[in-house]
Design an enzyme around this catalytic site. Sequence first.
Site, PDB file in Angstrom:
ATOM      1  N   ARG A  99       0.845  -1.209   0.000  1.00 15.28           N
ATOM      2  CA  ARG A  99       0.000   0.000   0.000  1.00 15.28           C
ATOM      3  C   ARG A  99       0.873   1.249   0.000  1.00 15.28           C
ATOM      4  O   ARG A  99       2.013   1.231   0.450  1.00 15.28           O
ATOM      5  CB  ARG A  99      -0.930   0.015   1.207  1.00 15.28           C
ATOM      6  CG  ARG A  99      -0.248   0.086   2.576  1.00 15.28           C
ATOM      7  CD  ARG A  99      -0.025   1.490   3.118  1.00 15.28           C
ATOM      8  NE  ARG A  99       0.181   1.503   4.552  1.00 15.28           N
ATOM      9  CZ  ARG A  99       0.976   2.359   5.189  1.00 15.28           C
ATOM     10  NH1 ARG A  99       1.693   3.244   4.512  1.00 15.28           N
ATOM     11  NH2 ARG A  99       1.074   2.328   6.502  1.00 15.28           N
ATOM     12  N   GLU A 207      -6.365   7.568   7.502  1.00 20.98           N
ATOM     13  CA  GLU A 207      -5.306   8.448   8.036  1.00 20.98           C
ATOM     14  C   GLU A 207      -4.750   9.396   6.970  1.00 20.98           C
ATOM     15  O   GLU A 207      -4.297  10.499   7.275  1.00 20.98           O
ATOM     16  CB  GLU A 207      -4.208   7.550   8.606  1.00 20.98           C
ATOM     17  CG  GLU A 207      -3.115   8.294   9.315  1.00 20.98           C
ATOM     18  CD  GLU A 207      -2.060   7.340   9.861  1.00 20.98           C
ATOM     19  OE1 GLU A 207      -2.415   6.410  10.615  1.00 20.98           O
ATOM     20  OE2 GLU A 207      -0.886   7.539   9.537  1.00 20.98           O
ATOM     21  N   ARG A 211      -5.523   5.713   0.636  1.00 19.81           N
ATOM     22  CA  ARG A 211      -4.552   4.632   0.799  1.00 19.81           C
ATOM     23  C   ARG A 211      -4.821   3.719  -0.388  1.00 19.81           C
ATOM     24  O   ARG A 211      -5.942   3.210  -0.544  1.00 19.81           O
ATOM     25  CB  ARG A 211      -4.747   3.885   2.114  1.00 19.81           C
ATOM     26  CG  ARG A 211      -4.212   4.629   3.350  1.00 19.81           C
ATOM     27  CD  ARG A 211      -2.701   4.457   3.459  1.00 19.81           C
ATOM     28  NE  ARG A 211      -2.122   5.318   4.487  1.00 19.81           N
ATOM     29  CZ  ARG A 211      -1.849   4.947   5.729  1.00 19.81           C
ATOM     30  NH1 ARG A 211      -2.119   3.722   6.133  1.00 19.81           N
ATOM     31  NH2 ARG A 211      -1.282   5.797   6.583  1.00 19.81           N
ATOM     32  N   CYS A 255       1.041  11.234   8.813  1.00 20.91           N
ATOM     33  CA  CYS A 255       1.968  10.817   9.855  1.00 20.91           C
ATOM     34  C   CYS A 255       3.392  10.825   9.301  1.00 20.91           C
ATOM     35  O   CYS A 255       3.646  10.231   8.243  1.00 20.91           O
ATOM     36  CB  CYS A 255       1.602   9.405  10.324  1.00 20.91           C
ATOM     37  SG  CYS A 255       2.640   8.822  11.671  1.00 20.91           S
ATOM     38  N   THR A 257       5.743   9.084  10.025  1.00 25.82           N
ATOM     39  CA  THR A 257       6.301   7.730   9.886  1.00 25.82           C
ATOM     40  C   THR A 257       6.117   7.204   8.467  1.00 25.82           C
ATOM     41  O   THR A 257       6.823   6.300   8.047  1.00 25.82           O
ATOM     42  CB  THR A 257       5.630   6.719  10.851  1.00 25.82           C
ATOM     43  OG1 THR A 257       4.241   6.611  10.527  1.00 25.82           O
ATOM     44  CG2 THR A 257       5.776   7.106  12.306  1.00 25.82           C
ATOM     45  N   ARG A 264       3.925   0.618   2.574  1.00 27.96           N
ATOM     46  CA  ARG A 264       4.124  -0.513   3.481  1.00 27.96           C
ATOM     47  C   ARG A 264       3.865  -1.768   2.664  1.00 27.96           C
ATOM     48  O   ARG A 264       2.778  -1.954   2.128  1.00 27.96           O
ATOM     49  CB  ARG A 264       3.174  -0.442   4.681  1.00 27.96           C
ATOM     50  CG  ARG A 264       3.537  -1.463   5.768  1.00 27.96           C
ATOM     51  CD  ARG A 264       2.751  -1.221   7.034  1.00 27.96           C
ATOM     52  NE  ARG A 264       1.456  -1.868   7.059  1.00 27.96           N
ATOM     53  CZ  ARG A 264       1.230  -3.141   7.404  1.00 27.96           C
ATOM     54  NH1 ARG A 264       2.240  -3.913   7.748  1.00 27.96           N
ATOM     55  NH2 ARG A 264       0.005  -3.634   7.412  1.00 27.96           N
ATOM     56  N   ARG A 295       2.982  -6.852  12.888  1.00 28.29           N
ATOM     57  CA  ARG A 295       1.618  -6.405  13.230  1.00 28.29           C
ATOM     58  C   ARG A 295       0.731  -7.633  13.392  1.00 28.29           C
ATOM     59  O   ARG A 295       1.083  -8.729  12.946  1.00 28.29           O
ATOM     60  CB  ARG A 295       1.057  -5.475  12.151  1.00 28.29           C
ATOM     61  CG  ARG A 295       1.779  -4.139  12.085  1.00 28.29           C
ATOM     62  CD  ARG A 295       1.127  -3.152  11.128  1.00 28.29           C
ATOM     63  NE  ARG A 295       1.805  -1.861  11.195  1.00 28.29           N
ATOM     64  CZ  ARG A 295       1.409  -0.770  10.556  1.00 28.29           C
ATOM     65  NH1 ARG A 295       0.339  -0.800   9.795  1.00 28.29           N
ATOM     66  NH2 ARG A 295       2.069   0.364  10.680  1.00 28.29           N
ATOM     67  N   GLU A 300      -2.386  -2.943  12.205  1.00 25.82           N
ATOM     68  CA  GLU A 300      -1.781  -2.221  13.329  1.00 25.82           C
ATOM     69  C   GLU A 300      -2.696  -2.262  14.571  1.00 25.82           C
ATOM     70  O   GLU A 300      -3.918  -2.097  14.444  1.00 25.82           O
ATOM     71  CB  GLU A 300      -1.557  -0.769  12.908  1.00 25.82           C
ATOM     72  CG  GLU A 300      -0.672   0.008  13.855  1.00 25.82           C
ATOM     73  CD  GLU A 300      -0.413   1.428  13.345  1.00 25.82           C
ATOM     74  OE1 GLU A 300      -1.295   2.001  12.676  1.00 25.82           O
ATOM     75  OE2 GLU A 300       0.679   1.954  13.635  1.00 25.82           O
TER      76      GLU A 300
HETATM   77  P1  ADP Z   1      -1.838   0.014   6.881  1.00 28.95           P
HETATM   78  O1  ADP Z   1      -1.225  -1.194   6.276  1.00 28.95           O
HETATM   79  O2  ADP Z   1      -2.589   0.807   5.875  1.00 28.95           O
HETATM   80  O3  ADP Z   1      -0.866   0.805   7.662  1.00 28.95           O
HETATM   81  P2  ADP Z   1      -3.117  -1.725   8.853  1.00 28.95           P
HETATM   82  O4  ADP Z   1      -1.854  -2.185   9.473  1.00 28.95           O
HETATM   83  O5  ADP Z   1      -4.242  -1.400   9.789  1.00 28.95           O
HETATM   84  O6  ADP Z   1      -2.945  -0.436   7.941  1.00 28.95           O
HETATM   85  O7  ADP Z   1      -3.616  -2.836   7.847  1.00 28.95           O
HETATM   86  C1  ADP Z   1      -4.749  -2.599   7.071  1.00 28.95           C
HETATM   87  C2  ADP Z   1      -5.431  -3.874   6.640  1.00 28.95           C
HETATM   88  O8  ADP Z   1      -4.612  -4.569   5.732  1.00 28.95           O
HETATM   89  C3  ADP Z   1      -5.719  -4.836   7.787  1.00 28.95           C
HETATM   90  O9  ADP Z   1      -6.947  -5.478   7.547  1.00 28.95           O
HETATM   91  C4  ADP Z   1      -4.593  -5.824   7.645  1.00 28.95           C
HETATM   92  O10 ADP Z   1      -4.872  -7.094   8.193  1.00 28.95           O
HETATM   93  C5  ADP Z   1      -4.495  -5.918   6.153  1.00 28.95           C
HETATM   94  N1  ADP Z   1      -3.233  -6.471   5.678  1.00 28.95           N
HETATM   95  C6  ADP Z   1      -1.990  -6.000   5.856  1.00 28.95           C
HETATM   96  N2  ADP Z   1      -1.082  -6.793   5.262  1.00 28.95           N
HETATM   97  C7  ADP Z   1      -1.779  -7.795   4.680  1.00 28.95           C
HETATM   98  C8  ADP Z   1      -1.425  -8.926   3.897  1.00 28.95           C
HETATM   99  N3  ADP Z   1      -0.160  -9.171   3.574  1.00 28.95           N
HETATM  100  N4  ADP Z   1      -2.423  -9.737   3.473  1.00 28.95           N
HETATM  101  C9  ADP Z   1      -3.709  -9.471   3.770  1.00 28.95           C
HETATM  102  N5  ADP Z   1      -4.112  -8.426   4.492  1.00 28.95           N
HETATM  103  C10 ADP Z   1      -3.157  -7.586   4.939  1.00 28.95           C
HETATM  104  N1  ARG Z   2       0.623   8.136  16.299  1.00 29.58           N
HETATM  105  C1  ARG Z   2       1.088   6.850  16.690  1.00 29.58           C
HETATM  106  C2  ARG Z   2       2.444   6.990  17.367  1.00 29.58           C
HETATM  107  O1  ARG Z   2       3.048   8.036  17.287  1.00 29.58           O
HETATM  108  C3  ARG Z   2       1.155   5.891  15.512  1.00 29.58           C
HETATM  109  C4  ARG Z   2       2.294   6.103  14.552  1.00 29.58           C
HETATM  110  C5  ARG Z   2       2.456   5.103  13.452  1.00 29.58           C
HETATM  111  N2  ARG Z   2       1.228   4.576  12.976  1.00 29.58           N
HETATM  112  C6  ARG Z   2       0.442   5.175  12.090  1.00 29.58           C
HETATM  113  N3  ARG Z   2      -0.673   4.586  11.793  1.00 29.58           N
HETATM  114  N4  ARG Z   2       0.774   6.310  11.512  1.00 29.58           N
HETATM  115  O2  ARG Z   2       2.875   6.037  17.996  1.00 29.58           O
END
Ligand code: ADP
Ligand code: ARG
Length: 345
Positions: A99, A207, A211, A255, A257, A264, A295, A300
Site C-alpha cells: 500500500r 489516516e 490509501r 503521519c 512515519t 508498506r 503487526r 496495526e
Molecule cells: P496500513 O497497512 O494501511 O498501515 P493496517 O496495518 O491497519 O494499515 O492494515 C490494514 C489492513 O490490511 C488490515 O486489515 C490488515 O490485516 C491488512 N493487511 C496487511 N497486510 C496484509 C497482507 N499481507 N495480506 C492481507 N491483508 C493484509
Molecule cells: N501516532 C502513533 C504513534 O506516534 C502511531 C504512529 C504510526 N502509525 C500510524 N498509523 N501512523 O505512535
Amino acid sequence: MDKKYYDSLSENDKLRLLTICLSGVESPDSAMGCYAMHPNDYKDFKPFFQKALSQYHKVDLSVNSHKTNWDFKGAKGLPEDGKLDMTALGLEKVSMRVRTGRNLQKFPLPGSMTKDERIKMEQEMKKVFDVLIADKNYGGKYVSITPNHPNFINKEEYDSLVKQHIMFKDMSADKYLLAAGIAQDWPHGRGCYYSEDKGFIIWLGEEDHLRIMCMKTGTMLNEVFDRLKTAVDVVEKQIDGGCAKSDEYGVITSCPTNMGTGMRASVHVKLPNLCKDGTEAKAVEVCKPMGLSVRGTGGEHTPIVGGVVDISPSARFCISEAEIVIKLYHGIKDLMVKEKAAAAQ
Ligand code: ADP
Ligand code: ARG
C-alpha cells in the site's frame, strides 16, 4: 523542538504546532507523537519536522535526501532473474499486500478537515472511481459508510469487508487518530473502492485521504508491486490539483512515519515457533533489529489470530519503493531462518 523555536513563532503558528502535537501530548508513549494537519506543515515547521523525520527514520538529512523510484533496475538485492519469488524461500502461497498513501493537494490533511470537506472530497473522488470502474483492468465498485450516501453499505457489509482486509477499521477506536482529529466526523466521508477481483483497493478518508493498495494470495511479490505502480499512475492522473508531494521529502502523508514513499509492503506468515506463547513479543524482538515490523492479523494495534502475523519493512523514508519490496523479500528469507532456529529453543 526547543522553547526558543516555539517562542519565535507567531501566535497562530504556535496554535498550529500545538495542534500537530495533540496526539503525542495525549499519549506520551507514542512512537512518533505528531501528525501534519496540512501538506505545507512540513515546510512551515521545518525545524520541527526535519528533526522528527531524521530521528524517527534514523537518517541524516544533511547528507541524505528522499528520491522516488519504483524501478528495480540497479536496486540492490534484486535476485538475478528479477523475481521476488516466495517459493524460492521455501514458502507456499502467502497473502501479499503493498500500500501507499496519497493526499490531495487541494484539501487540508485529514486531521484538520471539516465534515463538509470530508464529504466534498468523497463526492469529488467519484469521478476517479468511475474511471476505474469503467476500465476492464479494474472494474469493481465504490462503497461508502457515509450516512445517506447512494452507495451506503450497512454494518454487516462493512464488517465483512473489514474481515476480508478490504475496508479499514473503525477509526474512532484509535486513540491516536482521535486525539489528532483524524477520526473526527466518523463515518462521514469514508469509503472504499475495490476492483472486480478485490485485488486493487483504495481507501478514502482514513489516516491519509487515499490509501492505495494491491493485495493477492500468491507467490510472486513483483505482481502486487507492479500492479500498484500502474494503478497509482492511473489514479494520480485523474486527481484535480494533483497529490501533495515535496521535492525534499517525497510523498506527503499525515503521519511522519509514512513520509517519503507512504509505502508498506507486507506478507501474512505463520511463525508457530516465534509466536508459541500466543503473543508477538519474541517475533518483535527478532524482527526489530532486522528492520522489520510485526503487526497482528487485522493490521496495526490488533492481536495475532490463528498464528498469522503481518511482517513488513519498517523503512518508508530515504529508501526507494523498489528497495522496500526487495527488503521485504530478504527480510522474510532471514526471518524464516530465525523461525526454524526457534524450534530448537
Ligand atoms: P496500513 O497497512 O494501511 O498501515 P493496517 O496495518 O491497519 O494499515 O492494515 C490494514 C489492513 O490490511 C488490515 O486489515 C490488515 O490485516 C491488512 N493487511 C496487511 N497486510 C496484509 C497482507 N499481507 N495480506 C492481507 N491483508 C493484509
Ligand atoms: N501516532 C502513533 C504513534 O506516534 C502511531 C504512529 C504510526 N502509525 C500510524 N498509523 N501512523 O505512535
